[in-house]
Design a protein around this motif. Structure first.
Motif, short mmCIF file in Angstrom:
data_model
loop_
_atom_site.label_atom_id
_atom_site.label_comp_id
_atom_site.label_asym_id
_atom_site.label_seq_id
_atom_site.Cartn_x
_atom_site.Cartn_y
_atom_site.Cartn_z
N ARG A 22 -46.80 -58.63 -14.86
CA ARG A 22 -46.30 -57.32 -15.34
C ARG A 22 -44.94 -56.99 -14.73
NH1 ARG A 22 -49.33 -53.84 -18.21
NH2 ARG A 22 -48.13 -52.13 -17.34
N GLU A 23 -44.22 -56.20 -15.44
CA GLU A 23 -42.88 -55.78 -15.02
C GLU A 23 -42.90 -55.07 -13.66
OE1 GLU A 23 -40.14 -52.34 -16.82
OE2 GLU A 23 -40.51 -53.98 -18.22
N GLU A 24 -43.98 -54.34 -13.38
CA GLU A 24 -44.10 -53.58 -12.13
C GLU A 24 -44.31 -54.46 -10.91
OE1 GLU A 24 -46.18 -53.26 -14.72
OE2 GLU A 24 -45.82 -51.29 -15.59
N LYS A 25 -44.68 -55.73 -11.13
CA LYS A 25 -44.95 -56.70 -10.06
C LYS A 25 -45.93 -56.16 -9.01
CE LYS A 25 -42.38 -59.85 -11.79
NZ LYS A 25 -43.06 -60.77 -12.66
#
Length: 66
Positions: A22-25
């Protein structure tokens, strides 16, 4: 964000891989009795027994979701 996944079988590993990408890592941790043979990249592992309340409590410290 810290995410704990109980169970490193086929479904647990797919979920962990998808979350780690995910982009949020988020920080993703798989907790199981045995280490998955193919631990997804960027995913941590902790040997743990999900039926042991003390172990679960320790793993959930600081976790946002499990």
């Amino acid at each position: 964000m810290k995410i704990v996944i109980f169970g490193g079988g086929m479904q647990g590993c797919v979920i962990a891989r998808n979350l780690a990408a995910r982009e949020e890592k988020p920080q993703v941790l798989i907790a199981d009795l045995s280490r998955p043979s193919a631990l997804p990249e960027g995913v941590e592992f902790a040997g743990a027994d999900a039926t042991n309340e003390a172990e679960v409590t320790k793993l959930l410290a600081g976790a946002d979701v499990a």
